[in-house]
Design an enzyme around this catalytic site. Structure first.
Site, PDB file in Angstrom:
ATOM      1  N   GLY A  11       0.833  -1.208   0.000  1.00  0.00           N
ATOM      2  CA  GLY A  11       0.000   0.000   0.000  1.00  0.00           C
ATOM      3  C   GLY A  11       0.861   1.248   0.000  1.00  0.00           C
ATOM      4  O   GLY A  11       0.531   2.257   0.625  1.00  0.00           O
ATOM      5  N   GLY A  14      -0.435   4.929  -0.880  1.00  0.00           N
ATOM      6  CA  GLY A  14      -1.466   5.565  -0.067  1.00  0.00           C
ATOM      7  C   GLY A  14      -0.929   6.714   0.769  1.00  0.00           C
ATOM      8  O   GLY A  14       0.238   7.090   0.666  1.00  0.00           O
ATOM      9  N   GLN A  15      -1.806   7.263   1.602  1.00  0.00           N
ATOM     10  CA  GLN A  15      -1.455   8.461   2.367  1.00  0.00           C
ATOM     11  C   GLN A  15      -0.283   8.203   3.323  1.00  0.00           C
ATOM     12  O   GLN A  15       0.611   9.035   3.438  1.00  0.00           O
ATOM     13  CB  GLN A  15      -2.673   8.943   3.167  1.00  0.00           C
ATOM     14  CG  GLN A  15      -2.467  10.331   3.766  1.00  0.00           C
ATOM     15  CD  GLN A  15      -3.461  10.658   4.868  1.00  0.00           C
ATOM     16  OE1 GLN A  15      -4.224   9.803   5.320  1.00  0.00           O
ATOM     17  NE2 GLN A  15      -3.449  11.892   5.319  1.00  0.00           N
ATOM     18  N   ILE A  38      -1.217  -1.830  -5.361  1.00  0.00           N
ATOM     19  CA  ILE A  38      -2.040  -2.393  -6.444  1.00  0.00           C
ATOM     20  C   ILE A  38      -1.950  -1.529  -7.701  1.00  0.00           C
ATOM     21  O   ILE A  38      -2.228  -1.986  -8.806  1.00  0.00           O
ATOM     22  CB  ILE A  38      -3.497  -2.560  -5.971  1.00  0.00           C
ATOM     23  CG1 ILE A  38      -4.272  -3.512  -6.892  1.00  0.00           C
ATOM     24  CG2 ILE A  38      -4.193  -1.199  -5.834  1.00  0.00           C
ATOM     25  CD1 ILE A  38      -5.562  -4.011  -6.306  1.00  0.00           C
ATOM     26  N   TYR A 146     -15.870  -0.043   7.983  1.00  0.00           N
ATOM     27  CA  TYR A 146     -14.438   0.125   8.248  1.00  0.00           C
ATOM     28  C   TYR A 146     -14.128  -0.193   9.715  1.00  0.00           C
ATOM     29  O   TYR A 146     -13.195  -0.958  10.021  1.00  0.00           O
ATOM     30  CB  TYR A 146     -14.069   1.573   7.922  1.00  0.00           C
ATOM     31  CG  TYR A 146     -12.641   1.964   8.176  1.00  0.00           C
ATOM     32  CD1 TYR A 146     -11.600   1.389   7.466  1.00  0.00           C
ATOM     33  CD2 TYR A 146     -12.336   2.960   9.102  1.00  0.00           C
ATOM     34  CE1 TYR A 146     -10.290   1.781   7.689  1.00  0.00           C
ATOM     35  CE2 TYR A 146     -11.034   3.354   9.328  1.00  0.00           C
ATOM     36  CZ  TYR A 146     -10.011   2.764   8.619  1.00  0.00           C
ATOM     37  OH  TYR A 146      -8.725   3.167   8.836  1.00  0.00           O
ATOM     38  N   LYS A 150     -11.810  -3.146  11.242  1.00  0.00           N
ATOM     39  CA  LYS A 150     -10.616  -2.870  12.053  1.00  0.00           C
ATOM     40  C   LYS A 150     -10.729  -3.546  13.419  1.00  0.00           C
ATOM     41  O   LYS A 150      -9.756  -4.094  13.942  1.00  0.00           O
ATOM     42  CB  LYS A 150     -10.411  -1.358  12.209  1.00  0.00           C
ATOM     43  CG  LYS A 150      -9.890  -0.683  10.938  1.00  0.00           C
ATOM     44  CD  LYS A 150      -8.497  -1.165  10.568  1.00  0.00           C
ATOM     45  CE  LYS A 150      -7.959  -0.551   9.298  1.00  0.00           C
ATOM     46  NZ  LYS A 150      -6.682  -1.120   8.874  1.00  0.00           N
TER      47      LYS A 150
HETATM   48  N1  SER Z   1      -8.727   8.590   8.873  1.00  0.00           N
HETATM   49  C1  SER Z   1      -9.529   7.406   8.854  1.00  0.00           C
HETATM   50  C2  SER Z   1     -10.842   7.647   8.217  1.00  0.00           C
HETATM   51  O1  SER Z   1     -11.304   8.758   8.307  1.00  0.00           O
HETATM   52  C3  SER Z   1      -9.712   6.897  10.253  1.00  0.00           C
HETATM   53  O2  SER Z   1      -8.921   5.806  10.452  1.00  0.00           O
HETATM   54  O3  SER Z   1     -11.396   6.748   7.683  1.00  0.00           O
END
Ligand code: SER
Length: 318
Positions: A11, A14-15, A38, A146, A150
């Protein structure tokens, strides 16, 4: 010993990924840190970030091949769908966030890698969690896809540690803010966009309401926390689900006020969407005293320091 390590970052586009690759390479050396994502990068992009492999974490066979090809000892697994994007595609989010994790946990269980970093999030908490100074151990009833993924991931990490002695380590990141890369599909993304828009257009329309306070952290602190955690002696890591981690807390109104100190004409307006509901289910501030006690964590950036630094770096580049 550290320099014998071979690290795979999954990844890396990503950020967090790009900055983590940089941080890891400054410790282990360029060729000891393999970036992967990816995304099919162009030749020029690959040249900049090489060594790089195109990799879908759900393709367990290819993950295994890459681990063997580079003799990987540690994996940082960052590939995931974030909160807002996951709500749009729940089944895919569940598949990616869970099965991606299982693929790496299994590799570790079978002894192919020695250590795994996997990020969790403040999204593991939910509307029934105490919202101020949320403790390490508390009620957790997340109501986003999400957050559910997690929280489940945390349970599995702890399980693999207890049952198979997998050295897995994790942090519950707050919203992350940095100038080097754009965030991708989170509820806290506004706190990055607002700086870009302030500099470019002098105004910003915020998708959260003015007093929605959330836990946040400046990226240099997040990278430091991640590396500190991964470099701590194993016996110091008492929590194998995920550590609470705190930087700062602020609302859109407060960050706008801080930006106004640099851009007095800056104007914020508000137009909330479904991300407001997600934000309201999350804590406003986090108690990270367990991380402080176990491996010496302490954040360095507050809102004022972060804002000055963000603006200083972004000003020249956008
Ligand atoms: N920064 C993330 C989100 O806003 C939180 O883990 O989904």
């Amino acid at each position: 010993m550290k320099f014998k390590e071979k690290v795979l970052v999954i990844g890396s586009s990503g950020q967090i990924g790009g900055e983590l690759v940089e941080g890891l390479r400054s410790i282990y050396g360029n060729d000891h840190v393999i970036a992967s994502d990816i995304k099919d990068l162009s030749k020029d992009e690959i040249k900049k970030i090489a060594p790089y492999e195109t990799l879908n974490v759900l393709n367990s066979k290819r993950v295994f091949e890459i681990v063997k090809k580079y003799e990987i000892t540690q994996v940082y697994l960052l590939a995931a769908l974030l909160s807002a994007t996951a709500e749009k595609n729940p089944m895919f989010a569940w598949d990616l966030n869970m099965n991606g994790l299982f693929n790496i946990l299994e590799l570790a269980k079978e002894g192919h890698i020695k250590k795994l970093y996997w990020p969790s999030s403040i999204a593991v908490f939910g509307p029934t969690t105490p919202r101020q100074n949320t403790p390490q151990f508390t009620i957790m009833e997340p109501n986003t896809v999400y957050g559910i993924s997690k929280q489940t991931g945390e349970r599995w990490c702890e399980y693999y540690y207890n049952k198979y002695h997998v050295d897995v380590r994790s942090l519950r990141y707050p919203g992350l803010i940095g100038y080097k890369s754009a965030p991708g599909g989170g509820t806290t993304d506004y706190a990055v966009h607002i700086y870009h828009e302030a500099i470019k257009h002098g105004k910003y329309e915020c998708f959260l309401s003015e007093n929605t306070s959330l836990p946040m952290m400046y990226m240099p602190d997040a990278i430091k926390a991640t590396l500190d955690l991964m470099h701590a002696d194993s016996d110091k890591i008492k929590i194998r689900s995920s550590y609470n981690l705190s930087g700062m807390s602020f609302s859109p109104k407060e960050i706008a006020q801080e930006i106004t100190k640099h851009y007095p004409d800056f104007k914020i307006t508000y137009k909330t969407d479904n991300r407001q509901t997600i934000a309201e289910s999350w804590p406003q501030s986090i108690d990270d005293s367990v991380a402080q006690r176990d491996w010496g964590w302490k954040a360095r950036f507050d809102l004022q320091k972060m804002t000055s630094d963000m603006i200083k770096h972004l000003k020249g580049s956008i």
